[in-house]
Design a protein around this motif. Sequence first.
Motif, PDB file in Angstrom:
ATOM      1  N   GLY A   9       0.824  -1.211   0.000  1.00 33.54           N
ATOM      2  CA  GLY A   9       0.000   0.000   0.000  1.00 33.54           C
ATOM      3  C   GLY A   9       0.853   1.253   0.000  1.00 33.54           C
ATOM      4  O   GLY A   9       0.616   2.195  -0.768  1.00 33.54           O
ATOM      5  N   ASP A  10       1.872   1.267   0.872  1.00 34.48           N
ATOM      6  CA  ASP A  10       2.785   2.420   0.933  1.00 34.48           C
ATOM      7  C   ASP A  10       3.550   2.585  -0.376  1.00 34.48           C
ATOM      8  O   ASP A  10       3.759   3.704  -0.845  1.00 34.48           O
ATOM      9  N   LEU A  11       3.986   1.464  -0.958  1.00 32.40           N
ATOM     10  CA  LEU A  11       4.720   1.527  -2.224  1.00 32.40           C
ATOM     11  C   LEU A  11       3.859   2.139  -3.322  1.00 32.40           C
ATOM     12  O   LEU A  11       4.331   2.996  -4.076  1.00 32.40           O
ATOM     13  N   LEU A  12       2.616   1.688  -3.407  1.00 35.49           N
ATOM     14  CA  LEU A  12       1.717   2.216  -4.429  1.00 35.49           C
ATOM     15  C   LEU A  12       1.529   3.715  -4.254  1.00 35.49           C
ATOM     16  O   LEU A  12       1.655   4.477  -5.224  1.00 35.49           O
ATOM     17  N   LEU A  69       5.572   3.424 -13.193  1.00 35.86           N
ATOM     18  CA  LEU A  69       4.783   2.380 -12.536  1.00 35.86           C
ATOM     19  C   LEU A  69       3.638   2.991 -11.727  1.00 35.86           C
ATOM     20  O   LEU A  69       2.533   2.456 -11.704  1.00 35.86           O
ATOM     21  N   GLY A  70       3.909   4.117 -11.079  1.00 37.16           N
ATOM     22  CA  GLY A  70       2.884   4.780 -10.291  1.00 37.16           C
ATOM     23  C   GLY A  70       1.726   5.272 -11.148  1.00 37.16           C
ATOM     24  O   GLY A  70       0.554   5.118 -10.773  1.00 37.16           O
ATOM     25  N   LEU A  71       2.043   5.848 -12.292  1.00 36.02           N
ATOM     26  CA  LEU A  71       1.003   6.342 -13.190  1.00 36.02           C
ATOM     27  C   LEU A  71       0.183   5.178 -13.751  1.00 36.02           C
ATOM     28  O   LEU A  71      -1.042   5.277 -13.868  1.00 36.02           O
ATOM     29  N   ARG A  72       0.854   4.080 -14.053  1.00 31.01           N
ATOM     30  CA  ARG A  72       0.149   2.886 -14.545  1.00 31.01           C
ATOM     31  C   ARG A  72      -0.785   2.346 -13.459  1.00 31.01           C
ATOM     32  O   ARG A  72      -1.938   2.003 -13.731  1.00 31.01           O
ATOM     33  N   ALA A  73      -0.279   2.292 -12.219  1.00 25.35           N
ATOM     34  CA  ALA A  73      -1.089   1.795 -11.105  1.00 25.35           C
ATOM     35  C   ALA A  73      -2.283   2.718 -10.868  1.00 25.35           C
ATOM     36  O   ALA A  73      -3.411   2.250 -10.669  1.00 25.35           O
ATOM     37  N   LYS A  74      -2.071   4.039 -10.912  1.00 25.92           N
ATOM     38  CA  LYS A  74      -3.147   4.992 -10.659  1.00 25.92           C
ATOM     39  C   LYS A  74      -4.253   4.857 -11.697  1.00 25.92           C
ATOM     40  O   LYS A  74      -5.443   4.878 -11.361  1.00 25.92           O
ATOM     41  N   THR A  75      -3.867   4.695 -12.950  1.00 27.12           N
ATOM     42  CA  THR A  75      -4.861   4.529 -14.013  1.00 27.12           C
ATOM     43  C   THR A  75      -5.748   3.317 -13.726  1.00 27.12           C
ATOM     44  O   THR A  75      -6.973   3.395 -13.846  1.00 27.12           O
ATOM     45  N   LEU A  76      -5.128   2.219 -13.323  1.00 26.80           N
ATOM     46  CA  LEU A  76      -5.890   0.998 -13.022  1.00 26.80           C
ATOM     47  C   LEU A  76      -6.760   1.186 -11.783  1.00 26.80           C
ATOM     48  O   LEU A  76      -7.942   0.813 -11.773  1.00 26.80           O
ATOM     49  N   MET A  77      -6.187   1.777 -10.741  1.00 26.11           N
ATOM     50  CA  MET A  77      -6.928   1.974  -9.491  1.00 26.11           C
ATOM     51  C   MET A  77      -8.110   2.919  -9.701  1.00 26.11           C
ATOM     52  O   MET A  77      -9.192   2.702  -9.139  1.00 26.11           O
ATOM     53  N   ASP A  78      -7.929   3.940 -10.536  1.00 28.36           N
ATOM     54  CA  ASP A  78      -9.011   4.879 -10.819  1.00 28.36           C
ATOM     55  C   ASP A  78     -10.173   4.193 -11.544  1.00 28.36           C
ATOM     56  O   ASP A  78     -11.312   4.650 -11.479  1.00 28.36           O
ATOM     57  N   GLY A  82     -10.999   1.180 -10.747  1.00 29.26           N
ATOM     58  CA  GLY A  82     -11.480   0.166  -9.806  1.00 29.26           C
ATOM     59  C   GLY A  82     -10.865  -1.198 -10.036  1.00 29.26           C
ATOM     60  O   GLY A  82     -11.378  -2.213  -9.554  1.00 29.26           O
ATOM     61  N   LEU A  83      -9.760  -1.243 -10.768  1.00 30.55           N
ATOM     62  CA  LEU A  83      -9.100  -2.513 -11.079  1.00 30.55           C
ATOM     63  C   LEU A  83      -7.935  -2.758 -10.129  1.00 30.55           C
ATOM     64  O   LEU A  83      -7.345  -1.817  -9.608  1.00 30.55           O
ATOM     65  N   LEU A  84      -7.600  -4.033  -9.942  1.00 26.79           N
ATOM     66  CA  LEU A  84      -6.445  -4.401  -9.130  1.00 26.79           C
ATOM     67  C   LEU A  84      -5.168  -4.109  -9.901  1.00 26.79           C
ATOM     68  O   LEU A  84      -5.128  -4.249 -11.124  1.00 26.79           O
ATOM     69  N   VAL A  85      -4.152  -3.727  -9.175  1.00 31.32           N
ATOM     70  CA  VAL A  85      -2.848  -3.486  -9.792  1.00 31.32           C
ATOM     71  C   VAL A  85      -2.211  -4.851 -10.049  1.00 31.32           C
ATOM     72  O   VAL A  85      -2.111  -5.677  -9.146  1.00 31.32           O
ATOM     73  N   PRO A  86      -1.790  -5.110 -11.296  1.00 30.25           N
ATOM     74  CA  PRO A  86      -1.227  -6.430 -11.611  1.00 30.25           C
ATOM     75  C   PRO A  86       0.072  -6.711 -10.842  1.00 30.25           C
ATOM     76  O   PRO A  86       0.806  -5.790 -10.471  1.00 30.25           O
ATOM     77  N   ASP A  87       0.324  -7.996 -10.653  1.00 27.79           N
ATOM     78  CA  ASP A  87       1.501  -8.434  -9.899  1.00 27.79           C
ATOM     79  C   ASP A  87       2.790  -7.851 -10.454  1.00 27.79           C
ATOM     80  O   ASP A  87       3.667  -7.439  -9.695  1.00 27.79           O
ATOM     81  N   GLU A  88       2.910  -7.787 -11.795  1.00 30.92           N
ATOM     82  CA  GLU A  88       4.181  -7.319 -12.361  1.00 30.92           C
ATOM     83  C   GLU A  88       4.448  -5.860 -12.011  1.00 30.92           C
ATOM     84  O   GLU A  88       5.596  -5.454 -11.891  1.00 30.92           O
ATOM     85  N   VAL A  89       3.400  -5.064 -11.832  1.00 29.84           N
ATOM     86  CA  VAL A  89       3.585  -3.662 -11.441  1.00 29.84           C
ATOM     87  C   VAL A  89       4.083  -3.601  -9.992  1.00 29.84           C
ATOM     88  O   VAL A  89       5.030  -2.876  -9.677  1.00 29.84           O
ATOM     89  N   VAL A  90       3.448  -4.387  -9.122  1.00 31.72           N
ATOM     90  CA  VAL A  90       3.864  -4.405  -7.711  1.00 31.72           C
ATOM     91  C   VAL A  90       5.299  -4.938  -7.598  1.00 31.72           C
ATOM     92  O   VAL A  90       6.117  -4.375  -6.874  1.00 31.72           O
ATOM     93  N   ILE A  91       5.613  -5.991  -8.336  1.00 32.62           N
ATOM     94  CA  ILE A  91       6.972  -6.548  -8.331  1.00 32.62           C
ATOM     95  C   ILE A  91       7.970  -5.490  -8.818  1.00 32.62           C
ATOM     96  O   ILE A  91       9.064  -5.352  -8.268  1.00 32.62           O
TER      97      ILE A  91
END
Length: 190
Positions: free
Chosen positions: A33-36, A46-55, A57-66
Amino acid sequence: MLNLILFGPPGAGKGTQSEKIIAKYKLIHLSTGDLLRSEIQGGTELGLRAKTLMDQGLLVPDEVVIGMIDNKLKEHKGAPGFIFDGFPRTVAQSEALDALLAGHNESISVMVALVVDDNELLTRLLNRGKTSGRPDDQNEELISKRIHEYNSKTKPVADYYQAQGKYIAINGIGEIETIFEGITGAIEQA
């Protein structure tokens, strides 16, 4: 290097114990959570990709978190170790984390699991809900659903590390210091 996964269901005491572990062993805390939030605030790719998905309502894929974890490993090369919080949650994430760490000539040292029965978890979370203001800790049905979700989907991660001989269960019921002594004993054993 000490690479620790602190594992357990919601309300098991991971937050309380992780603070004590970090203070004692000087580990870098890696909370997904803190990393995101950090990557999003930093405006990284990676942050912009994660934000787009989170906005959406989608889960952030494993490869982004990794990828985010990889960035932190590179950022803290000289660290005495890491404590993983909220990750991995699936066997696929465990395999990806192991592969990532192997690329850094590292591995998970130990998974310490705080074991607490479901009734105690429910009581703890409802009590926490009274003081924390967290709505997810104030609804008994929602709490039961979270515990069930953990038991059905996340628990196989413990089996994965147990097969590697890296899993140690600690009774998560009792005095905070007694539980911490159990954890440090498990870490020393590993």
